[in-house]
Scaffold this motif. Structure first.
Motif, PDB file in Angstrom:
ATOM      1  N   ARG A 151       6.036   0.137   9.832  1.00  0.00           N
ATOM      2  CA  ARG A 151       7.097  -0.786   9.216  1.00  0.00           C
ATOM      3  C   ARG A 151       8.315  -0.171   9.390  1.00  0.00           C
ATOM      4  O   ARG A 151       9.236  -1.213   9.354  1.00  0.00           O
ATOM      5  CB  ARG A 151       6.609  -0.200   7.598  1.00  0.00           C
ATOM      6  N   PHE A 152       8.648   1.044   9.556  1.00  0.00           N
ATOM      7  CA  PHE A 152      10.028   1.422  10.045  1.00  0.00           C
ATOM      8  C   PHE A 152       9.987   1.777  11.342  1.00  0.00           C
ATOM      9  O   PHE A 152       9.736   2.957  11.844  1.00  0.00           O
ATOM     10  CB  PHE A 152      10.310   2.764   9.103  1.00  0.00           C
ATOM     11  N   LYS A 153      10.454   0.889  12.318  1.00  0.00           N
ATOM     12  CA  LYS A 153      10.572   1.151  13.800  1.00  0.00           C
ATOM     13  C   LYS A 153      12.062   1.757  13.972  1.00  0.00           C
ATOM     14  O   LYS A 153      12.329   1.915  15.267  1.00  0.00           O
ATOM     15  CB  LYS A 153      10.544  -0.248  14.373  1.00  0.00           C
ATOM     16  N   GLY A 154      12.686   1.926  13.050  1.00  0.00           N
ATOM     17  CA  GLY A 154      14.214   2.463  13.406  1.00  0.00           C
ATOM     18  C   GLY A 154      15.175   1.131  13.077  1.00  0.00           C
ATOM     19  O   GLY A 154      15.160   0.103  13.204  1.00  0.00           O
ATOM     20  N   GLY A 155      16.354   1.850  12.413  1.00  0.00           N
ATOM     21  CA  GLY A 155      17.070   0.970  11.764  1.00  0.00           C
ATOM     22  C   GLY A 155      18.545   0.502  12.897  1.00  0.00           C
ATOM     23  O   GLY A 155      18.343   0.997  14.004  1.00  0.00           O
ATOM     24  N   TYR A 156      19.461   0.159  12.233  1.00  0.00           N
ATOM     25  CA  TYR A 156      20.648  -0.158  13.118  1.00  0.00           C
ATOM     26  C   TYR A 156      21.226   1.091  13.935  1.00  0.00           C
ATOM     27  O   TYR A 156      21.268   0.838  15.302  1.00  0.00           O
ATOM     28  CB  TYR A 156      21.691  -0.539  12.433  1.00  0.00           C
ATOM     29  N   ILE A 157      21.262   2.123  13.474  1.00  0.00           N
ATOM     30  CA  ILE A 157      21.553   3.222  14.335  1.00  0.00           C
ATOM     31  C   ILE A 157      20.835   3.731  15.470  1.00  0.00           C
ATOM     32  O   ILE A 157      21.417   3.918  16.574  1.00  0.00           O
ATOM     33  CB  ILE A 157      22.188   4.561  13.642  1.00  0.00           C
ATOM     34  N   GLY A 189       0.789  -1.389   0.003  1.00  0.00           N
ATOM     35  CA  GLY A 189      -0.153   0.102  -0.135  1.00  0.00           C
ATOM     36  C   GLY A 189       0.700   1.293  -0.232  1.00  0.00           C
ATOM     37  O   GLY A 189       1.787   1.278  -0.639  1.00  0.00           O
ATOM     38  N   ARG A 190       0.275   2.271   0.693  1.00  0.00           N
ATOM     39  CA  ARG A 190       0.942   3.733   0.611  1.00  0.00           C
ATOM     40  C   ARG A 190       1.584   3.975   1.865  1.00  0.00           C
ATOM     41  O   ARG A 190       0.765   3.722   3.061  1.00  0.00           O
ATOM     42  CB  ARG A 190      -0.395   4.763   0.306  1.00  0.00           C
ATOM     43  N   LEU A 191       2.592   4.291   2.200  1.00  0.00           N
ATOM     44  CA  LEU A 191       3.481   4.599   3.311  1.00  0.00           C
ATOM     45  C   LEU A 191       2.813   5.741   4.085  1.00  0.00           C
ATOM     46  O   LEU A 191       2.499   6.968   3.283  1.00  0.00           O
ATOM     47  CB  LEU A 191       4.690   4.503   3.084  1.00  0.00           C
ATOM     48  N   VAL A 225      21.131   9.000  26.787  1.00  0.00           N
ATOM     49  CA  VAL A 225      21.319   9.005  25.339  1.00  0.00           C
ATOM     50  C   VAL A 225      19.926   8.158  24.663  1.00  0.00           C
ATOM     51  O   VAL A 225      19.758   7.091  24.830  1.00  0.00           O
ATOM     52  CB  VAL A 225      22.602   8.310  24.933  1.00  0.00           C
ATOM     53  N   GLN A 226      18.956   9.249  24.076  1.00  0.00           N
ATOM     54  CA  GLN A 226      17.962   8.740  23.538  1.00  0.00           C
ATOM     55  C   GLN A 226      18.067   8.700  21.910  1.00  0.00           C
ATOM     56  O   GLN A 226      18.839   9.538  21.148  1.00  0.00           O
ATOM     57  CB  GLN A 226      16.924   9.551  23.939  1.00  0.00           C
ATOM     58  N   ALA A 227      17.341   7.938  21.328  1.00  0.00           N
ATOM     59  CA  ALA A 227      17.244   7.872  19.814  1.00  0.00           C
ATOM     60  C   ALA A 227      16.086   7.627  19.105  1.00  0.00           C
ATOM     61  O   ALA A 227      15.201   7.091  19.720  1.00  0.00           O
ATOM     62  CB  ALA A 227      18.320   6.741  19.263  1.00  0.00           C
ATOM     63  N   VAL A 228      15.741   8.473  18.073  1.00  0.00           N
ATOM     64  CA  VAL A 228      14.581   8.513  17.357  1.00  0.00           C
ATOM     65  C   VAL A 228      14.977   8.290  15.797  1.00  0.00           C
ATOM     66  O   VAL A 228      15.926   9.180  15.457  1.00  0.00           O
ATOM     67  CB  VAL A 228      13.771   9.799  17.685  1.00  0.00           C
ATOM     68  N   GLN A 229      14.097   7.612  14.994  1.00  0.00           N
ATOM     69  CA  GLN A 229      14.133   7.677  13.568  1.00  0.00           C
ATOM     70  C   GLN A 229      12.684   8.421  13.087  1.00  0.00           C
ATOM     71  O   GLN A 229      11.618   8.071  13.667  1.00  0.00           O
ATOM     72  CB  GLN A 229      14.271   6.301  13.131  1.00  0.00           C
ATOM     73  N   LEU A 230      12.962   9.121  11.985  1.00  0.00           N
ATOM     74  CA  LEU A 230      11.893   9.785  11.356  1.00  0.00           C
ATOM     75  C   LEU A 230      11.846   9.222   9.731  1.00  0.00           C
ATOM     76  O   LEU A 230      13.118   9.742   9.244  1.00  0.00           O
ATOM     77  CB  LEU A 230      11.742  11.163  11.265  1.00  0.00           C
ATOM     78  N   GLU A 231      11.171   8.532   9.366  1.00  0.00           N
ATOM     79  CA  GLU A 231      11.093   8.349   7.907  1.00  0.00           C
ATOM     80  C   GLU A 231       9.784   8.994   7.418  1.00  0.00           C
ATOM     81  O   GLU A 231       8.915   8.900   7.649  1.00  0.00           O
ATOM     82  CB  GLU A 231      10.741   6.708   7.598  1.00  0.00           C
TER      83      GLU A 231
END
Length: 258
Positions: free
Chosen positions: A200-206, A160-162, A217-223
């Motif tokens: 679908r995108f929960k966060g990659g390796y980094i 579908g559509r992301l 130290v916190q980390a967040v991904q935005l796709e």
């Protein structure tokens, strides 16, 4: 050519853009298919989208080379980040469409992949670790923000559509609940496009590797879905669309710094 560019800021925020690079060395480019030489799977224009973050005091780290040289957001042993789902590897041999990256019998050997890890992957990750450590030493805390983008429709990778905004916190483990809640509130208030958290995108390796929430130290991904700021076919940046996306990103980063 330098492996990456690092801008050191004054705030407790590091923005990493590991798929922003487009350069492919000539010896590798000669082995790519015609379609792959356009490096279509680049996170196009994310450096331009995030350029304003310097005004907020953010540090920004971005590579020079394409993910087709090496994917900096994959583990060095190439373990799949999404078991059971189609994905691409450390030195991708398939495009996001499923089409080949390399001409027949031109894929990199295990020895070549190992060389690319040493030349490109390790320096970028050393810079990540060092800048996180510097920021934490100065501020007592640090947030690593992973900035990504992708075509909104890629049947090879997802159905579908992301959604327009895809926030990933490794299932809620890479940041404090309070930060995730603030970010969710920003996404709920915006009217640019739909949003999802840990879809679908929960966060990659980094994102998964560098968080250390107990030690600040916190980390967040935005796709981002690229349709909201560029033409997905020509790769042209569309400023009149991008300004609305930038406004949302600004609010997200301000919520991160709060």
């Amino acid at each position: 050519m330098e492996i990456f560019e690092l801008h050191r800021g004054s705030a407790p925020l590091l923005i990493s853009l590991p798929h922003d690079g487009t350069h492919v060395p000539d010896d590798i480019a000669a082995r790519l298919t015609d379609g792959a030489r356009r490096v279509p799977d680049t996170d196009w224009h994310v450096s331009r989208l995030y350029a304003f973050a310097r005004e907020l005091g953010a540090s920004i780290l971005a590579p020079r080379h394409s993910r087709y040289v090496i994917d900096l957001n994959r583990p060095p042993d190439d373990t799949s980040l999404y078991p059971g789902q189609n994905t691409t590897g450390l030195c991708p041999v398939a495009q996001f469409t499923g089409d080949p990256v390399y001409l027949p019998e031109q894929e990199p050997s295990a020895e070549e992949v190992a060389r690319r890890v040493e030349v490109y992957w390790r320096p970028y990750h050393a810079a990540l670790r060092e800048e996180i450590a510097r920021i934490r030493a100065v501020h007592g805390r640090a947030v690593l923000w992973e900035g990504h983008s992708i075509r909104g429709k890629l049947p090879f990778l997802f159905e579908g559509r992301l959604p327009g905004f895809n926030l990933g916190t490794a299932g809620g483990t890479s940041c404090r609940p309070e930060l995730q809640q603030r970010l969710e509130a920003v996404l709920a208030a915006q009217d640019v496009d739909d949003a999802v958290v840990n879809g679908r995108f929960k966060g990659g390796y980094i994102t998964r590797q560098y968080h250390d929430v107990g030690n600040g130290v916190q980390a967040v991904q935005l796709e981002l879905a690229q349709r909201n700021y560029m033409d997905e076919d020509s790769f042209e940046y569309l400023p009149e669309r991008a300004v609305r996306v930038q406004a949302v990103i600004r609010e997200l980063l301000l919520a991160t710094l709060a």
